[in-house]
Scaffold this active site. Sequence first.
Site: not given
Ligand SMILES: Cc1cc2nc3c(=O)[nH]c(=O)nc-3n(C[C@H](O)[C@H](O)[C@H](O)COP(=O)(O)OP(=O)(O)OC[C@H]3O[C@@H](n4cnc5c(N)ncnc54)[C@H](O)[C@@H]3O)c2cc1C
Length: 435
Positions: A77, A198
């Site tokens: 969202e 939020y």
């Molecule tokens: C269902 C859902 C709905 C959401 N809705 C919203 C919303 O409406 N608005 C909003 O702003 N946010 C929303 N979020 C949150 C947002 O999507 C996340 O905060 C954001 O995508 C996180 O990104 P990231 O890169 O920090 O982590 P992640 O997307 O978790 O990426 C981490 C990556 O690191 C990799 N990884 C894990 N362990 C290791 C390791 N040991 N070594 C190397 N790589 C590793 C994983 O495989 C993954 O690809 C939602 C999340 C979900 C699940």
Amino acid sequence: MNIYNLFYKAPAPEGIEERNAHIIGGGIAGLAAAVFLIDDAGMPGKNITLYEKRNSLGGCCDAYSGEAGYICPGERELEPFMECLWYLCSKIPSLEDPSISVLDESVRANKDMPIHSESRLLCKQGHIYEKVHDYRMSPELLLKMEHFTSIPEKDLEDMTIEDYFGKDSEFFHSSLWWCYHSMLAFKPYHSALEAQRYFNRFGLLNRLDYLEGILHTKRNDKDSVIKPIHKWLEDQGVTFRMDTAVYDLEMDEACNTVYGIKIKNQETIPVRAQDYVLLTSGSMMTNASYGDNTHIAEINRDTEDMGLFTVWKNLAARNKKFGNPDKFLSHIDKTKWMSFFLTVEDYPEFFERLEKMTGSKSGTGGGITFMDSGWEMSLVIYDRDYFPDQREKNRDVLWGDGLFGERIGSYIKKPMAECTGNEIIEEMLYHFGML
Ligand SMILES: Cc1cc2nc3c(=O)[nH]c(=O)nc-3n(C[C@H](O)[C@H](O)[C@H](O)COP(=O)(O)OP(=O)(O)OC[C@H]3O[C@@H](n4cnc5c(N)ncnc54)[C@H](O)[C@@H]3O)c2cc1C
């Protein structure tokens, strides 16, 4: 941000071309870091290596298209004030029309199909909750709400939402709470400080009960955002080390300098003094497990390998400046949040019926919550362009979640966390009044 700062192109820092960057985690955070290093900091793409545990990028924003249907763990969202996200998207050409950016594509998608909900809350098996737009509260609660949005963050530290409002507060029965908490996955025992942030961000800016102001990308996040960024980074010469799980960093005693990146079952990558290491800290999807129509998604209780959380835990054990990852890890049984993604093939009549019931064309209604659902199930019904090949395959899709996966369902008398996909769909049909 403003135009003055946004459109100013700062000179590349001196010596940037001599530095390398190691980015750990291929979710949106890691990918964004790579884009900004190249486009804002002037680092050559070939100096950047991104390490990803799985063989697919995107993390929370990942999605898969298969013979039997689609898997899409999350739905976003979005809102117009997500400055970093839209800044990022403004730099990346759309995959489908490279003459425009991902930002342009997204704005067009929202102009063509703005979100407006007519049925944010459903109850009694498919009926719109009659008080969904009634945000009246007692004068005492209104005062408390007003205070809540402006109270300094330090006064909310270590306080839960119910600590602030009171366990039996009328707040938890209000339409505002229903619209707000089910949209943002808040439970009464969650952090009051986070809830305040939020509220200030989403709660009062948009008409929550109509979901107006909530934005979406043209398709799912993987196709609209992650794939275009991946292509752009590949074109810039970035190295992607897939299937590569980092489990720790070698650092000096004061934890200021990284000397090596420890890869699980592999070598340690040496890091030079002038290089950067950017570690993303994991998210709610990091240790997710998957089920299907006939299999339960087993709860992952592995505390040895928690992906990026293990790396963070290792760092936090060495120096408290890295914070407290246990805040996010220590309540598995309290946080059985579950999502599901439904693909329906050759049965458009089902979605036509949902459109009639909800009063919104598929793809425009936003989240719908079943108030009577033991699991507190919510859904988002998408249009036929959510995946590029959907129309040709005559498929419709919806995403759903259950905020209380540990509770007993209303029709399926089991916790959601112990259910197969088929059982979850039965529960959903019951709340639509179809069973
Ligand atoms: C269902 C859902 C709905 C959401 N809705 C919203 C919303 O409406 N608005 C909003 O702003 N946010 C929303 N979020 C949150 C947002 O999507 C996340 O905060 C954001 O995508 C996180 O990104 P990231 O890169 O920090 O982590 P992640 O997307 O978790 O990426 C981490 C990556 O690191 C990799 N990884 C894990 N362990 C290791 C390791 N040991 N070594 C190397 N790589 C590793 C994983 O495989 C993954 O690809 C939602 C999340 C979900 C699940």
